[in-house]
Design an enzyme around this catalytic site. Structure first.
Site, PDB file in Angstrom:
ATOM      1  N   ASP A 179      -2.086  31.876 -19.457  1.00 31.12           N
ATOM      2  CA  ASP A 179      -3.466  31.794 -19.023  1.00 31.12           C
ATOM      3  C   ASP A 179      -4.332  31.599 -20.500  1.00 31.12           C
ATOM      4  O   ASP A 179      -3.869  32.238 -21.637  1.00 31.12           O
ATOM      5  CB  ASP A 179      -4.250  32.765 -18.438  1.00 31.12           C
ATOM      6  CG  ASP A 179      -3.878  32.879 -16.902  1.00 31.12           C
ATOM      7  OD1 ASP A 179      -3.047  31.983 -16.626  1.00 31.12           O
ATOM      8  OD2 ASP A 179      -4.479  33.594 -16.052  1.00 31.12           O
ATOM      9  N   HIS A 211      -7.843  26.702 -14.972  1.00 37.29           N
ATOM     10  CA  HIS A 211      -8.286  28.180 -15.173  1.00 37.29           C
ATOM     11  C   HIS A 211      -9.912  28.057 -15.281  1.00 37.29           C
ATOM     12  O   HIS A 211     -10.546  29.202 -15.511  1.00 37.29           O
ATOM     13  CB  HIS A 211      -7.671  28.742 -16.504  1.00 37.29           C
ATOM     14  CG  HIS A 211      -7.771  30.296 -16.314  1.00 37.29           C
ATOM     15  ND1 HIS A 211      -7.545  31.039 -15.353  1.00 37.29           N
ATOM     16  CD2 HIS A 211      -7.727  31.111 -17.281  1.00 37.29           C
ATOM     17  CE1 HIS A 211      -7.664  32.301 -15.425  1.00 37.29           C
ATOM     18  NE2 HIS A 211      -7.698  32.399 -16.665  1.00 37.29           N
ATOM     19  N   HIS A 242     -14.431  30.924 -19.115  1.00 38.82           N
ATOM     20  CA  HIS A 242     -13.934  32.232 -18.585  1.00 38.82           C
ATOM     21  C   HIS A 242     -14.930  33.276 -17.986  1.00 38.82           C
ATOM     22  O   HIS A 242     -15.202  34.122 -18.574  1.00 38.82           O
ATOM     23  CB  HIS A 242     -13.023  32.448 -19.618  1.00 38.82           C
ATOM     24  CG  HIS A 242     -11.934  33.482 -19.270  1.00 38.82           C
ATOM     25  ND1 HIS A 242     -12.123  34.698 -19.043  1.00 38.82           N
ATOM     26  CD2 HIS A 242     -10.525  33.083 -18.781  1.00 38.82           C
ATOM     27  CE1 HIS A 242     -10.692  35.260 -18.569  1.00 38.82           C
ATOM     28  NE2 HIS A 242      -9.861  34.350 -18.525  1.00 38.82           N
ATOM     29  N   HIS A 291      -0.235  35.395 -21.483  1.00 38.37           N
ATOM     30  CA  HIS A 291      -1.331  34.731 -22.286  1.00 38.37           C
ATOM     31  C   HIS A 291      -0.936  34.124 -23.403  1.00 38.37           C
ATOM     32  O   HIS A 291      -0.062  34.855 -24.249  1.00 38.37           O
ATOM     33  CB  HIS A 291      -2.666  35.773 -22.474  1.00 38.37           C
ATOM     34  CG  HIS A 291      -3.213  36.051 -21.309  1.00 38.37           C
ATOM     35  ND1 HIS A 291      -2.545  37.238 -20.389  1.00 38.37           N
ATOM     36  CD2 HIS A 291      -4.421  35.669 -20.621  1.00 38.37           C
ATOM     37  CE1 HIS A 291      -3.277  37.319 -19.300  1.00 38.37           C
ATOM     38  NE2 HIS A 291      -4.487  36.517 -19.483  1.00 38.37           N
TER      39      HIS A 291
END
Length: 223
Positions: free
Chosen positions: A38, A89, A93, A184
């Site tokens: 991610d 995603h 964020h 990540h």
């Protein structure tokens, strides 16, 4: 905030909620382990992860953040050129619980346009920031025809106190074929240089996958 809006928020941590809302934590088949990364692309973290994956002939799914793609479009292209899968995603964020459905829709439209422009791919997978769905966001994602996906194993590699050994231990303890692993390749939204620890943990993670006799693979296609 209505209680039903919060309904799926803890699905990543409460399997019965994930089942109730039809959100996948694991793969439907047990012929591989899905590696997912991610928060990228990241100018240092993504190349480091790609190099380690290439060294082991492993492949993964990268859940890209639109604002990071805008900063690093060549890296997004490099991910696809190396045989990996890209997924969405979000553009920013930001926690879905703080957004109305219209805001989520606009954010995702912007993100998928950037990913498509940079890579030529049309992603079909979505994971929300922090792994937290709102009910409205989940309905919208499904209306787009996307597949919502969380994870069944994670390294908590974003934490400041994480180490390569702690990351590998969290991922590999009880690892099973069919698991979806969350890591990540970026420190854009986590502790500084966390990607270095993730990259250092990858050999142990890949060894554990190999010991199961299955490949490390993207979510939607096997290599």
């Amino acid at each position: 905030m209505r209680a039903d809006w919060l309904g799926p928020a803890l699905a990543a941590h409460v399997p019965r909620l994930a089942v109730a809302y039809g959100i996948e934590l694991r793969l439907p088949a047990t012929d591989r382990v899905a590696l997912t990364f991610d928060d990228g692309p990241h100018p240092q973290g993504t190349p480091a992860v790609l190099e380690e994956l290439a060294r082991r002939d492993a492949h993964a799914t990268f859940f890209l953040v639109g604002e990071q793609v805008a900063r690093n479009p060549a890296l997004a292209r490099e991910i696809v050129a190396a045989g990996h899968e890209v997924a969405v995603h979000g553009y920013r964020h930001t926690l879905l619980l703080r957004r109305r459905v219209g805001e989520v829709a606009a954010d995702l439209e912007r993100a998928v346009a950037l990913v498509g422009e940079a890579t030529g791919d049309s992603p079909s997978l979505y994971r929300p920031p922090y792994g937290v769905f709102s009910s409205g966001g989940l309905v919208h994602v499904r209306a787009r025809g996307w597949r919502p996906l969380l994870w069944s194993r994670w390294g908590r590699d974003w934490e400041r106190r994480a180490t390569p050994s702690s990351i590998a231990r969290r991922v590999t303890q009880g690892l099973r074929a069919g698991d979806v692993v969350l890591l990540h390749d970026s420190d854009a939204y986590s502790s500084a240089d966390s990607w270095r620890k993730t990259t250092a943990a990858l050999p142990s993670v890949l060894d554990a996958v190999a010991a199961l006799g299955v490949p490390a693979s993207p979510v939607t296609h096997s290599t």
